[in-house]
Design a protein around this motif. Structure first.
Motif, PDB file in Angstrom:
ATOM      1  N   SER A   1       0.826  -1.195   0.000  1.00 46.37           N
ATOM      2  CA  SER A   1       0.000   0.000   0.000  1.00 46.37           C
ATOM      3  C   SER A   1       0.866   1.252   0.000  1.00 46.37           C
ATOM      4  N   ASP A   2       0.451   2.231  -0.786  1.00 51.43           N
ATOM      5  CA  ASP A   2       1.182   3.499  -0.837  1.00 51.43           C
ATOM      6  C   ASP A   2       1.023   4.298   0.440  1.00 51.43           C
ATOM      7  N   ASP A   3       0.046   3.939   1.253  1.00 48.49           N
ATOM      8  CA  ASP A   3      -0.211   4.679   2.486  1.00 48.49           C
ATOM      9  C   ASP A   3       0.717   4.271   3.622  1.00 48.49           C
ATOM     10  N   LEU A   4       1.418   3.169   3.469  1.00 50.99           N
ATOM     11  CA  LEU A   4       2.232   2.627   4.557  1.00 50.99           C
ATOM     12  C   LEU A   4       3.695   3.035   4.443  1.00 50.99           C
ATOM     13  N   TRP A   5       4.332   3.096   5.590  1.00 51.44           N
ATOM     14  CA  TRP A   5       5.788   3.230   5.677  1.00 51.44           C
ATOM     15  C   TRP A   5       6.318   1.923   6.238  1.00 51.44           C
ATOM     16  N   TRP A   6       7.475   1.519   5.778  1.00 51.09           N
ATOM     17  CA  TRP A   6       8.058   0.237   6.179  1.00 51.09           C
ATOM     18  C   TRP A   6       9.401   0.467   6.846  1.00 51.09           C
ATOM     19  N   VAL A   7       9.642  -0.262   7.929  1.00 50.00           N
ATOM     20  CA  VAL A   7      10.965  -0.359   8.537  1.00 50.00           C
ATOM     21  C   VAL A   7      11.547  -1.663   8.019  1.00 50.00           C
ATOM     22  N   TYR A   8      12.784  -1.613   7.539  1.00 47.52           N
ATOM     23  CA  TYR A   8      13.402  -2.815   6.979  1.00 47.52           C
ATOM     24  C   TYR A   8      14.786  -3.005   7.572  1.00 47.52           C
ATOM     25  N   VAL A   9      15.236  -4.251   7.577  1.00 42.88           N
ATOM     26  CA  VAL A   9      16.562  -4.606   8.082  1.00 42.88           C
ATOM     27  C   VAL A   9      17.270  -5.397   6.985  1.00 42.88           C
ATOM     28  N   LEU A  10      18.485  -4.955   6.666  1.00 45.96           N
ATOM     29  CA  LEU A  10      19.305  -5.604   5.650  1.00 45.96           C
ATOM     30  C   LEU A  10      20.462  -6.344   6.292  1.00 45.96           C
ATOM     31  N   GLN A  11      20.809  -7.477   5.730  1.00 46.84           N
ATOM     32  CA  GLN A  11      22.058  -8.173   6.056  1.00 46.84           C
ATOM     33  C   GLN A  11      23.078  -7.648   5.059  1.00 46.84           C
ATOM     34  N   CYS A  12      24.178  -7.084   5.547  1.00 48.95           N
ATOM     35  CA  CYS A  12      25.184  -6.481   4.679  1.00 48.95           C
ATOM     36  C   CYS A  12      26.513  -7.214   4.785  1.00 48.95           C
ATOM     37  N   ARG A  13      27.390  -6.918   3.839  1.00 48.73           N
ATOM     38  CA  ARG A  13      28.724  -7.532   3.829  1.00 48.73           C
ATOM     39  C   ARG A  13      29.399  -7.308   5.181  1.00 48.73           C
ATOM     40  N   GLY A  14      30.209  -8.259   5.565  1.00 48.08           N
ATOM     41  CA  GLY A  14      30.901  -8.170   6.846  1.00 48.08           C
ATOM     42  C   GLY A  14      30.004  -8.528   8.018  1.00 48.08           C
ATOM     43  N   ASP A  15      28.883  -9.211   7.739  1.00 48.07           N
ATOM     44  CA  ASP A  15      27.951  -9.646   8.770  1.00 48.07           C
ATOM     45  C   ASP A  15      27.382  -8.463   9.555  1.00 48.07           C
ATOM     46  N   ARG A  16      27.158  -7.366   8.864  1.00 47.61           N
ATOM     47  CA  ARG A  16      26.597  -6.171   9.483  1.00 47.61           C
ATOM     48  C   ARG A  16      25.105  -6.075   9.164  1.00 47.61           C
ATOM     49  N   LEU A  17      24.390  -5.361  10.027  1.00 49.45           N
ATOM     50  CA  LEU A  17      22.964  -5.125   9.825  1.00 49.45           C
ATOM     51  C   LEU A  17      22.740  -3.638   9.566  1.00 49.45           C
ATOM     52  N   TYR A  18      21.804  -3.343   8.693  1.00 47.57           N
ATOM     53  CA  TYR A  18      21.422  -1.964   8.411  1.00 47.57           C
ATOM     54  C   TYR A  18      19.908  -1.859   8.550  1.00 47.57           C
ATOM     55  N   THR A  19      19.451  -0.814   9.215  1.00 42.74           N
ATOM     56  CA  THR A  19      18.026  -0.580   9.400  1.00 42.74           C
ATOM     57  C   THR A  19      17.648   0.738   8.757  1.00 42.74           C
ATOM     58  N   GLY A  20      16.529   0.742   8.043  1.00 43.70           N
ATOM     59  CA  GLY A  20      16.058   1.963   7.408  1.00 43.70           C
ATOM     60  C   GLY A  20      14.550   1.955   7.271  1.00 43.70           C
ATOM     61  N   ILE A  21      14.016   3.057   6.697  1.00 43.32           N
ATOM     62  CA  ILE A  21      12.589   3.120   6.412  1.00 43.32           C
ATOM     63  C   ILE A  21      12.395   3.485   4.950  1.00 43.32           C
ATOM     64  N   ALA A  22      11.262   3.087   4.403  1.00 39.32           N
ATOM     65  CA  ALA A  22      10.949   3.384   3.006  1.00 39.32           C
ATOM     66  C   ALA A  22       9.470   3.141   2.761  1.00 39.32           C
ATOM     67  N   ARG A  23       8.968   3.706   1.675  1.00 35.07           N
ATOM     68  CA  ARG A  23       7.594   3.420   1.232  1.00 35.07           C
ATOM     69  C   ARG A  23       7.534   2.029   0.604  1.00 35.07           C
ATOM     70  N   ASP A  24       8.605   1.645  -0.084  1.00 41.84           N
ATOM     71  CA  ASP A  24       8.679   0.338  -0.757  1.00 41.84           C
ATOM     72  C   ASP A  24      10.032  -0.286  -0.430  1.00 41.84           C
ATOM     73  N   PRO A  25      10.096  -1.180   0.554  1.00 41.39           N
ATOM     74  CA  PRO A  25      11.394  -1.719   0.982  1.00 41.39           C
ATOM     75  C   PRO A  25      12.117  -2.516  -0.103  1.00 41.39           C
ATOM     76  N   HIS A  26      11.386  -3.148  -1.006  1.00 40.62           N
ATOM     77  CA  HIS A  26      12.043  -3.926  -2.062  1.00 40.62           C
ATOM     78  C   HIS A  26      12.712  -3.001  -3.069  1.00 40.62           C
ATOM     79  N   ALA A  27      12.064  -1.907  -3.416  1.00 45.23           N
ATOM     80  CA  ALA A  27      12.666  -0.915  -4.316  1.00 45.23           C
ATOM     81  C   ALA A  27      13.855  -0.241  -3.631  1.00 45.23           C
ATOM     82  N   ARG A  28      13.714   0.045  -2.345  1.00 42.77           N
ATOM     83  CA  ARG A  28      14.816   0.681  -1.613  1.00 42.77           C
ATOM     84  C   ARG A  28      16.007  -0.272  -1.524  1.00 42.77           C
ATOM     85  N   TYR A  29      15.740  -1.551  -1.322  1.00 42.26           N
ATOM     86  CA  TYR A  29      16.812  -2.553  -1.305  1.00 42.26           C
ATOM     87  C   TYR A  29      17.577  -2.511  -2.631  1.00 42.26           C
ATOM     88  N   GLN A  30      16.857  -2.436  -3.740  1.00 44.20           N
ATOM     89  CA  GLN A  30      17.513  -2.375  -5.048  1.00 44.20           C
ATOM     90  C   GLN A  30      18.368  -1.117  -5.186  1.00 44.20           C
TER      91      GLN A  30
END
Length: 87
Positions: free
Chosen positions: A2-31
């Motif tokens: 839904s375009d009305d929602l905001w998403w908090v997402y967590v990424l697994q990154c190189r070096g076994d690090r975690l990154y947390t962010g927000i976006a309207r579309d977490p899959h597009a933001r991941y890309q």
């Protein structure tokens, strides 16, 4: 998603690090992160996978949750994310 929602997402990154962010579309933001157009952190430590995301009704709620998650220890973040995946 839904375009009305905001998403908090967590990424697994190189070096076994975690990154947390927000976006309207977490899959597009991941890309964006993967392509090097995301945050400075993910340019230094490229993402390997989108671990989980969770929807919030407002940007304000998502920002508060992002800030809370960033203060957690790594084990606590992983425990939280595992709960999101089950939802």
């Amino acid at each position: 998603m839904s375009d009305d929602l905001w998403w908090v997402y967590v990424l697994q990154c190189r070096g076994d690090r975690l990154y947390t962010g927000i976006a309207r579309d977490p899959h597009a933001r991941y890309q964006q992160h993967v392509s090097g157009k995301g945050a400075r952190f993910t340019r230094a430590f490229p993402p390997e996978q989108l671990l989980a995301s969770r929807a919030f009704a407002t940007q304000s709620e998502a920002l508060r949750e992002e800030a809370r998650i960033k203060r957690l220890s790594r084990p606590a973040k992983l425990a939280l994310v595992s709960g999101w995946q089950a939802e």
